[in-house]
Design a protein around this motif. Sequence first.
Motif, PDB file in Angstrom:
ATOM      1  N   ARG A   1     -27.833  -1.808  34.650  1.00 43.41           N
ATOM      2  CA  ARG A   1     -28.596  -2.093  36.207  1.00 43.41           C
ATOM      3  C   ARG A   1     -26.880  -2.503  37.353  1.00 43.41           C
ATOM      4  NH1 ARG A   1     -34.339  -3.915  37.115  1.00 43.41           N
ATOM      5  NH2 ARG A   1     -33.740  -2.995  38.639  1.00 43.41           N
ATOM      6  N   SER A   2     -26.898  -3.655  37.009  1.00 46.52           N
ATOM      7  CA  SER A   2     -26.435  -4.788  37.653  1.00 46.52           C
ATOM      8  C   SER A   2     -24.474  -4.142  38.122  1.00 46.52           C
ATOM      9  CB  SER A   2     -26.675  -5.871  37.402  1.00 46.52           C
ATOM     10  OG  SER A   2     -27.272  -6.417  37.507  1.00 46.52           O
ATOM     11  N   LEU A   3     -24.140  -3.085  36.886  1.00 44.26           N
ATOM     12  CA  LEU A   3     -22.191  -3.074  37.201  1.00 44.26           C
ATOM     13  C   LEU A   3     -21.657  -1.657  37.080  1.00 44.26           C
ATOM     14  CD1 LEU A   3     -21.527  -5.518  34.127  1.00 44.26           C
ATOM     15  CD2 LEU A   3     -21.365  -5.805  36.619  1.00 44.26           C
ATOM     16  N   SER A   4     -20.586  -1.147  37.963  1.00 42.12           N
ATOM     17  CA  SER A   4     -20.506  -0.111  37.345  1.00 42.12           C
ATOM     18  C   SER A   4     -20.529   0.389  36.453  1.00 42.12           C
ATOM     19  CB  SER A   4     -19.689   0.163  38.183  1.00 42.12           C
ATOM     20  OG  SER A   4     -18.534  -0.151  38.120  1.00 42.12           O
ATOM     21  N   LEU A   5     -19.118   0.620  35.643  1.00 44.16           N
ATOM     22  CA  LEU A   5     -19.418   1.573  34.311  1.00 44.16           C
ATOM     23  C   LEU A   5     -17.818   0.960  34.334  1.00 44.16           C
ATOM     24  CD1 LEU A   5     -19.146   3.188  32.281  1.00 44.16           C
ATOM     25  CD2 LEU A   5     -18.315   5.522  33.331  1.00 44.16           C
ATOM     26  N   GLU A   6     -17.212   1.328  35.327  1.00 43.07           N
ATOM     27  CA  GLU A   6     -15.388   0.393  35.460  1.00 43.07           C
ATOM     28  C   GLU A   6     -15.596  -0.871  35.008  1.00 43.07           C
ATOM     29  OE1 GLU A   6     -16.481   2.738  37.551  1.00 43.07           O
ATOM     30  OE2 GLU A   6     -15.522   3.609  37.778  1.00 43.07           O
ATOM     31  N   GLU A   7     -17.333  -1.760  35.525  1.00 43.63           N
ATOM     32  CA  GLU A   7     -16.944  -3.119  35.113  1.00 43.63           C
ATOM     33  C   GLU A   7     -18.192  -3.775  34.086  1.00 43.63           C
ATOM     34  OE1 GLU A   7     -18.375  -4.748  39.575  1.00 43.63           O
ATOM     35  OE2 GLU A   7     -19.159  -3.533  38.564  1.00 43.63           O
ATOM     36  N   GLN A   8     -18.022  -1.891  33.630  1.00 43.64           N
ATOM     37  CA  GLN A   8     -18.770  -2.122  32.031  1.00 43.64           C
ATOM     38  C   GLN A   8     -18.100  -2.473  30.626  1.00 43.64           C
ATOM     39  OE1 GLN A   8     -22.015   0.210  31.867  1.00 43.64           O
ATOM     40  NE2 GLN A   8     -23.157  -0.085  33.450  1.00 43.64           N
ATOM     41  N   GLU A   9     -16.650  -1.756  31.792  1.00 34.94           N
ATOM     42  CA  GLU A   9     -15.652  -1.380  29.885  1.00 34.94           C
ATOM     43  C   GLU A   9     -14.712  -2.439  30.529  1.00 34.94           C
ATOM     44  OE1 GLU A   9     -14.100   1.945  31.576  1.00 34.94           O
ATOM     45  OE2 GLU A   9     -14.825   3.854  30.811  1.00 34.94           O
ATOM     46  N   LEU A  10     -14.894  -3.208  31.628  1.00 43.29           N
ATOM     47  CA  LEU A  10     -13.890  -4.831  31.435  1.00 43.29           C
ATOM     48  C   LEU A  10     -14.832  -5.639  31.080  1.00 43.29           C
ATOM     49  CD1 LEU A  10     -11.818  -5.681  32.107  1.00 43.29           C
ATOM     50  CD2 LEU A  10     -13.230  -6.481  34.825  1.00 43.29           C
ATOM     51  N   LEU A  11     -15.651  -5.559  31.182  1.00 42.09           N
ATOM     52  CA  LEU A  11     -16.799  -7.021  30.046  1.00 42.09           C
ATOM     53  C   LEU A  11     -16.754  -6.122  28.306  1.00 42.09           C
ATOM     54  CD1 LEU A  11     -18.893  -8.822  29.903  1.00 42.09           C
ATOM     55  CD2 LEU A  11     -20.985  -7.229  30.006  1.00 42.09           C
ATOM     56  N   PHE A  12     -16.390  -5.026  28.572  1.00 44.68           N
ATOM     57  CA  PHE A  12     -16.598  -4.594  27.104  1.00 44.68           C
ATOM     58  C   PHE A  12     -15.165  -5.032  26.236  1.00 44.68           C
ATOM     59  CE2 PHE A  12     -15.195  -1.382  23.392  1.00 44.68           C
ATOM     60  CZ  PHE A  12     -16.339  -2.021  22.786  1.00 44.68           C
ATOM     61  N   ALA A  13     -14.335  -4.954  26.766  1.00 49.08           N
ATOM     62  CA  ALA A  13     -13.164  -5.729  26.861  1.00 49.08           C
ATOM     63  C   ALA A  13     -13.418  -7.135  26.466  1.00 49.08           C
ATOM     64  CB  ALA A  13     -12.383  -5.178  27.433  1.00 49.08           C
ATOM     65  N   LYS A  14     -13.559  -7.811  28.169  1.00 54.98           N
ATOM     66  CA  LYS A  14     -13.423  -9.262  27.558  1.00 54.98           C
ATOM     67  C   LYS A  14     -13.996  -9.478  26.468  1.00 54.98           C
ATOM     68  CE  LYS A  14     -11.197 -10.015  31.008  1.00 54.98           C
ATOM     69  NZ  LYS A  14      -9.809 -11.141  31.433  1.00 54.98           N
ATOM     70  N   LEU A  15     -15.172  -9.345  25.662  1.00 56.58           N
ATOM     71  CA  LEU A  15     -16.071  -9.553  25.183  1.00 56.58           C
ATOM     72  C   LEU A  15     -15.309  -9.734  23.338  1.00 56.58           C
ATOM     73  CD1 LEU A  15     -19.360  -8.634  25.877  1.00 56.58           C
ATOM     74  CD2 LEU A  15     -18.973 -11.187  25.115  1.00 56.58           C
ATOM     75  N   LYS A  16     -14.653  -8.036  23.354  1.00 58.26           N
ATOM     76  CA  LYS A  16     -13.989  -8.037  21.992  1.00 58.26           C
ATOM     77  C   LYS A  16     -12.931  -8.949  22.132  1.00 58.26           C
ATOM     78  CE  LYS A  16     -11.429  -4.273  19.577  1.00 58.26           C
ATOM     79  NZ  LYS A  16     -10.179  -4.884  19.443  1.00 58.26           N
ATOM     80  N   GLU A  17     -12.175  -9.879  23.267  1.00 58.60           N
ATOM     81  CA  GLU A  17     -11.153 -10.287  23.134  1.00 58.60           C
ATOM     82  C   GLU A  17     -11.681 -12.132  22.508  1.00 58.60           C
ATOM     83  OE1 GLU A  17      -9.440 -10.874  26.513  1.00 58.60           O
ATOM     84  OE2 GLU A  17      -8.096  -9.429  26.703  1.00 58.60           O
ATOM     85  N   VAL A  18     -12.365 -12.092  22.993  1.00 58.57           N
ATOM     86  CA  VAL A  18     -13.822 -13.439  22.969  1.00 58.57           C
ATOM     87  C   VAL A  18     -13.716 -13.465  21.453  1.00 58.57           C
ATOM     88  CG1 VAL A  18     -15.400 -15.057  23.180  1.00 58.57           C
ATOM     89  CG2 VAL A  18     -14.325 -13.749  25.101  1.00 58.57           C
ATOM     90  N   ILE A  19     -14.254 -12.332  20.606  1.00 61.82           N
ATOM     91  CA  ILE A  19     -15.107 -12.206  19.610  1.00 61.82           C
ATOM     92  C   ILE A  19     -13.929 -11.899  18.563  1.00 61.82           C
ATOM     93  CG2 ILE A  19     -16.085 -10.994  17.842  1.00 61.82           C
ATOM     94  CD1 ILE A  19     -17.555  -9.549  20.180  1.00 61.82           C
ATOM     95  N   ASP A  20     -13.163 -11.320  18.489  1.00 62.41           N
ATOM     96  CA  ASP A  20     -11.651 -10.847  18.011  1.00 62.41           C
ATOM     97  C   ASP A  20     -11.141 -12.656  18.031  1.00 62.41           C
ATOM     98  OD1 ASP A  20     -11.936  -8.962  17.773  1.00 62.41           O
ATOM     99  OD2 ASP A  20     -10.585  -8.125  19.336  1.00 62.41           O
ATOM    100  N   GLY A  21     -10.666 -13.235  19.459  1.00 65.04           N
ATOM    101  CA  GLY A  21     -10.229 -14.864  19.292  1.00 65.04           C
ATOM    102  C   GLY A  21     -10.701 -15.261  17.969  1.00 65.04           C
ATOM    103  N   ARG A  22     -13.033 -15.791  18.006  1.00 67.64           N
ATOM    104  CA  ARG A  22     -13.076 -15.996  16.994  1.00 67.64           C
ATOM    105  C   ARG A  22     -12.659 -16.037  15.274  1.00 67.64           C
ATOM    106  NH1 ARG A  22     -18.514 -16.921  20.119  1.00 67.64           N
ATOM    107  NH2 ARG A  22     -18.138 -18.050  22.068  1.00 67.64           N
ATOM    108  N   HIS A  23     -12.842 -14.485  15.453  1.00 68.08           N
ATOM    109  CA  HIS A  23     -12.072 -13.896  13.905  1.00 68.08           C
ATOM    110  C   HIS A  23     -10.864 -14.950  13.274  1.00 68.08           C
ATOM    111  CE1 HIS A  23     -15.804 -11.729  13.262  1.00 68.08           C
ATOM    112  NE2 HIS A  23     -15.591 -10.980  14.297  1.00 68.08           N
ATOM    113  N   LEU A  24      -9.573 -14.909  14.542  1.00 66.07           N
ATOM    114  CA  LEU A  24      -8.614 -15.312  14.322  1.00 66.07           C
ATOM    115  C   LEU A  24      -8.570 -17.307  13.426  1.00 66.07           C
ATOM    116  CD1 LEU A  24      -6.243 -13.835  16.451  1.00 66.07           C
ATOM    117  CD2 LEU A  24      -6.676 -13.111  13.754  1.00 66.07           C
ATOM    118  N   GLN A  25      -9.318 -17.421  14.754  1.00 70.72           N
ATOM    119  CA  GLN A  25      -9.849 -19.485  14.373  1.00 70.72           C
ATOM    120  C   GLN A  25     -10.409 -19.536  12.772  1.00 70.72           C
ATOM    121  OE1 GLN A  25     -12.263 -20.588  17.427  1.00 70.72           O
ATOM    122  NE2 GLN A  25     -10.719 -19.864  19.377  1.00 70.72           N
ATOM    123  N   HIS A  26     -11.869 -18.740  12.271  1.00 69.85           N
ATOM    124  CA  HIS A  26     -11.980 -19.246  11.087  1.00 69.85           C
ATOM    125  C   HIS A  26     -10.998 -18.295   9.876  1.00 69.85           C
ATOM    126  CE1 HIS A  26     -16.515 -19.835  12.508  1.00 69.85           C
ATOM    127  NE2 HIS A  26     -15.971 -19.432  13.599  1.00 69.85           N
TER     128      HIS A  26
END
Length: 421
Positions: free
Chosen positions: A396-421
Amino acid sequence: MEKNLRSPRSPSARARHRRKSTEAFPDVMKVSESDLLLNDQNKYRSMWVRTYSSVWMLLCFILVVYLGHLYLWGMIVIIQILMTSELFNLLRRAHEDKRLPGFRLLNWHFFFTAMLYVYGRMLGQQIMQAVTPEKFFYKLATSFMKYQMVICYFLYIAGFMWFILTLKKKMYKYQFSQYAWTHMILIVVFTQSSFTAANIFEGIFWFLLPASLIAINDVAAYFFGFFFGKTPLIKISPRKTWEGFIGASVATVISAFFLANVLGHYQWLTCPRRDLSTSWLECDPGPLFKPEIFVLPPEIAQWLPWKEISVLPIQWHALCLGLFASVIAPFGGFFASGFKRAFKIKDFGGSIPGHGGFTDRMDCQMVMAVFAYIYHQSFVIPQYYPVEILLEQILRSLSLEEQELLFAKLKEVIDGRHLQH
């Protein structure tokens, strides 16, 4: 000479008019034994008419429940429109309305603005899930949901300005009374009944169980009062008796416990609907709808052939709903009875033989729907923000481009946590 011929009515004429208005509704003035259902000479005829229409309503209701969430919501919207029409007509004066063209349209403008606001807020997640993935429609839906409050506000302001601009001399009192009456309908009737729709999409169970308990309480009170009622309960509702009230309360609480067990075994009823489709539902029913073994106390078990029983945890919640439906929800009916006595009418309408209008059937249901929603939100759902609610806020709050950006940022955070383990 002409003014003298048009003299006001004499005191005796006014007195006759007053006597006539009260004689039409003698039960408004006092409660006697003849007013009780037990002593009604036509009670068997009225019982069969009421039973016949109740059976037809029950069959139609079962069909709509089978069709699913979306059809149930449509049924609620239709009932709300019919109830509002009954209440609009209650204080309508044909002579004044002829001098105010478009005034009825203004009342409905406020009603549909309220409908757009309430259902837009309640069903935002379902609306977003129903949107086609095509870019244009997706942007249109997200923009509407984002600015829905602003749109509804300015629609209301447009109606407010419309009302001010149509004020006429010598009609002020009637117009302002209608304006206040319209807002009372929206607050007391429409807003409360709208919680029913919210309960439906949380799972038909949370609509069907409370609604069924009100119906059970109403039927039980009628039959206990029919056969045993002798002691008047409340003056504003002369045919209500203590025997009917107490008997119905016991029957409703017991019914709540066992009915919750029956309804709780069907995923079609317990699963929440997160979209506006009509497809079949399958989900994890959650711990409330999974049976638990309850060991009976020795004092009770010695009189029964079994030592333990299977109970759904939701049945304990159902006892609270049954208690509310039998003790507190009837006061919605008492409120409606007092309201009808104040305006010297028997029923709000005549669309349902033996029952009156739709408002007469929904008085207790509205009170129950609000309680069921509050109870579910406070004591049933987990007290944290589930993924669905967070996702709804993002959509409801983010545009399609903002949602894609949020998805990319979340993917980076999750990938970084996997590398730490």
